[in-house]
Design an enzyme around this catalytic site. Structure first.
Site, PDB file in Angstrom:
ATOM      1  N   ASN A 148       0.827  -1.208   0.000  1.00 15.80           N
ATOM      2  CA  ASN A 148       0.000   0.000   0.000  1.00 15.80           C
ATOM      3  C   ASN A 148       0.865   1.262   0.000  1.00 15.80           C
ATOM      4  O   ASN A 148       2.092   1.193  -0.082  1.00 15.80           O
ATOM      5  CB  ASN A 148      -0.986  -0.019   1.185  1.00 15.80           C
ATOM      6  CG  ASN A 148      -0.285   0.092   2.533  1.00 15.80           C
ATOM      7  OD1 ASN A 148       0.924   0.291   2.624  1.00 15.80           O
ATOM      8  ND2 ASN A 148      -1.036  -0.047   3.604  1.00 15.80           N
ATOM      9  N   MET A 185       1.203   3.361   2.445  1.00 15.56           N
ATOM     10  CA  MET A 185       1.803   3.562   3.770  1.00 15.56           C
ATOM     11  C   MET A 185       1.263   4.765   4.542  1.00 15.56           C
ATOM     12  O   MET A 185       1.928   5.274   5.431  1.00 15.56           O
ATOM     13  CB  MET A 185       3.341   3.658   3.656  1.00 15.56           C
ATOM     14  CG  MET A 185       3.981   2.392   3.168  1.00 15.56           C
ATOM     15  SD  MET A 185       5.738   2.541   2.761  1.00 15.56           S
ATOM     16  CE  MET A 185       5.657   3.440   1.221  1.00 15.56           C
ATOM     17  N   VAL A 221      -5.755 -22.333   0.692  1.00 14.04           N
ATOM     18  CA  VAL A 221      -6.817 -23.007   1.443  1.00 14.04           C
ATOM     19  C   VAL A 221      -8.068 -23.030   0.563  1.00 14.04           C
ATOM     20  O   VAL A 221      -8.509 -21.995   0.065  1.00 14.04           O
ATOM     21  CB  VAL A 221      -7.098 -22.298   2.774  1.00 14.04           C
ATOM     22  CG1 VAL A 221      -8.278 -22.954   3.497  1.00 14.04           C
ATOM     23  CG2 VAL A 221      -5.857 -22.335   3.659  1.00 14.04           C
ATOM     24  N   HIS A 274      -9.653   0.203  -0.894  1.00 18.01           N
ATOM     25  CA  HIS A 274     -10.141   0.112   0.477  1.00 18.01           C
ATOM     26  C   HIS A 274     -11.380  -0.783   0.524  1.00 18.01           C
ATOM     27  O   HIS A 274     -12.417  -0.393   1.020  1.00 18.01           O
ATOM     28  CB  HIS A 274     -10.492   1.506   1.009  1.00 18.01           C
ATOM     29  CG  HIS A 274      -9.344   2.465   1.009  1.00 18.01           C
ATOM     30  ND1 HIS A 274      -9.520   3.837   1.096  1.00 18.01           N
ATOM     31  CD2 HIS A 274      -8.006   2.274   0.928  1.00 18.01           C
ATOM     32  CE1 HIS A 274      -8.337   4.433   1.073  1.00 18.01           C
ATOM     33  NE2 HIS A 274      -7.406   3.494   0.968  1.00 18.01           N
TER      34      HIS A 274
END
Length: 576
Positions: free
Chosen positions: A133, A135, A265, A518
């Site tokens: 990102n 930061m 997973v 976001h």
């Protein structure tokens, strides 16, 4: 070859070179836990699915108890060297460490982009999006968390009750803030290193916003979050402070921590009483394994991967799962309520400036950040303004690669701005009403889900974005912008509209719309999980990541996710 095409070619060449460097030299592997030796049928107390922003925090806090045996599983590997160097952050998008999702074409919201869909960068490595990102350390507003408390009917999410967790994580290194009353809102002993940007070049821009009547403040992370400032950053001594670097590296040798990398997973398994008891996974050698959890399984795979895994495991909208032949364990609105901040980009060419050398240890884009309201009596912001101070070469990279605008727009902007300092102003609607959703395409865990972003599906979001961008454009009237004969760059798509008209700003906002990264809400508190982040209808299963956020925070989401993980770790310890 035109400028934008050439720029993208240069970026791709650099990315390939960095990838070769990473795969041959393994320059960062010493920083992180070694690959765990895991066998089919192994048993742990806790299994954490996803070593992203939240997963690294959870693994750290649960292994503080030496009697707890914790397995942390990550689909990617160690972050490469460019992840740790702030000046190289723009090369992380569309790299081997990015999931490289794209949205379903909606024919409307991304019409000035090539292709006309949303790129959705998501970190596929230890630290997840905190490893790629921009930061910015932004907590949001007290209003946000009091709203969560109301939604969940759980006061533990009120601002006064989440503030200690923000403080717990943080290790702020800024003497100016420590010498103000805002010091009470910050931490000095946490894992997450935080510093304040200091760039002399931003002073004239802070003065611009002051001239327009905005408050210039030292810090927007206390009780009062309005005003313009130089931001706090999750970087220290020239290095990114991802949760992999800050929460995982210091504990890499804990004997009860086991980290399984490059492993996907594929399913959560339940017993006859709907207890989550194990996970199925596929390792990098394509070997399938099943691993059991004695206490809990914690899904921290992110706003896209977490709902995908839950739905593949039988937790989701009944009709959607039944249409795919999936046995329904719990009928829940998983994948619904997808939210993201939507922004609009305004570009201003300013005074002539020499090309500056790049330092990989510095944040590459000096920033002035502000939070503002339309109603002066309101205590929480309506919009955020992120203003990046760059040169024309950076503008070209940002336009053509980072933001993916059409080459016609980028070439015109680059030609008009060449040799000049540039302010790229990103105006963000902080509380959008539009909602999207995520659906499975099929039951193959390797097939990416359909991502319907829903941008501007509520027309008020476009109206608000246009209005906020028009307010920010008042910078053109200020002394500095007048002195340097500033140029407001207009895309050809809107050139026929009357300048300054409502039609112009609506066109401009729609054309220059750019989603933030976001993404939240697809396993939301109050509908999919309860206030303790336990999945409704089953036991021994929690979701801990951005997907549990029910409504948007007033700003960037990295730090709120870390707070959520800190709280969740205490919930888990208390419940076991």
């Amino acid at each position: 070859m035109d400028a934008s095409v050439s720029e993208i070619a240069n970026i791709t060449w650099t990315q390939n070179a960095l990838h070769v460097l990473a795969t041959t030299l393994h320059l960062t592997s010493y920083l992180y836990p070694e690959q765990a030796l895991i066998h089919d049928g192994d048993v742990f107390d806790y299994i954490v699915v996803g070593a992203g922003t939240a997963g690294c925090v959870i693994a750290n806090r649960l292994t503080e108890d030496p009697t707890s045996k914790v397995l942390l599983i990550e689909a990617g590997g160690d972050p490469p060297i460019e992840s740790g160097l702030p000046g190289l952050m723009s090369y992380m998008k569309q790299s081997a460490e990015d999931w490289n999702y794209t949205s379903v074409y909606d024919g409307y919201s991304q019409q000035c982009h090539t292709p006309p869909v949303s790129d959705i960068p998501r970190g596929k490595m230890l630290g997840g999006c905190s490893s790629m990102n921009y930061m910015y350390y932004v907590r949001g507003n007290p209003y946000d968390y009091d709203n969560w408390a109301n939604i969940t009917n759980d006061n533990t999410w009120s601002y006064n009750n989440v503030l200690p967790y923000f403080i717990k994580s943080e290790r702020l290194q800024n003497s100016k803030i420590w010498n103000t009353p805002n010091a009470a809102f910050h931490g000095s002993e946490g894992y997450l290193g935080v510093t304040k940007q200091f760039e002399k070049r931003t002073n004239k821009y802070l003065q611009v916003f002051s001239e327009l009547g905005y408050n210039v403040v030292l810090d927007t992370n206390g009780n009062y979050t309005l005003g313009f400032t130089e931001p706090l950053l999750t970087m220290v001594n020239g290095y990114r402070q991802s949760t992999a670097k800050t929460f995982l590296s210091p504990i890499k040798n804990r004997s009860n921590l086991h980290v399984l990398k490059n492993t996907l997973v594929t399913k959560i398994n339940f017993d006859e009483d709907n207890n989550a008891v194990s996970i199925d996974a596929i390792k990098e050698n394509k070997k399938k394994i099943t691993i059991r959890a004695n206490k809990e399984i914690i899904v921290s795979a992110g706003t896209i991967n977490s709902p995908q895994l839950l739905m593949l495991s039988g937790i989701g909208p009944r009709k959607h799962l039944e249409d795919l032949g999936i046995n329904v364990i719990a009928d829940l609105p998983v994948g619904e309520n997808l939210q993201n901040h939507i922004s609009g980009i305004s570009t201003y060419a300013l005074e002539k400036t020499p090309k500056r050398p790049k330092d990989p240890h510095k944040h590459p884009q000096p920033t002035v950040m502000g939070f503002a309201t339309v109603d002066n009596l309101q205590t929480y912001p309506d919009y955020q303004s992120i203003n990046l101070i760059v040169d024309s070469e950076d503008l070209l990279q940002s336009c053509a690669f980072t933001n993916g605008f059409k080459k016609e727009i980028c070439n015109i902007f680059y030609k008009e701005a060449k040799g000049r300092e540039v302010m790229i102003s990103q105006t963000i609607v902080l509380h959008p009403k539009s909602r999207g959703r995520i659906l499975l395409r099929n039951i193959n865990p390797y097939v990416y889900p359909e991502i319907f972003t829903g941008y501007f599906s509520d027309a008020s979001d476009l109206e608000n974005l246009a209005s906020y961008m028009e307010r920010v454009n008042c910078v053109m009237t200020t002394n500095y912008f007048q002195e340097v004969n500033a140029t407001f760059l207009i895309p050809p798509d809107c050139a026929s509209n009357e300048p300054g008209s409502k039609e112009f700003w609506r066109c401009y906002a729609l054309c220059m719309a750019m989603p933030m990264n976001h993404y939240i809400g697809t396993c939301a508190m109050g509908s999919v999980v309860d206030g303790r982040l336990k999945v409704f209808g089953v036991q021994r299963l929690r979701v801990v990541d951005a997907s549990v956020i029910p409504n948007m925070t007033s700003g960037n989401t990295n730090v709120p996710i870390i707070m959520i993980a800190e709280k969740a770790a205490d919930f888990i310890k208390a419940g076991n």
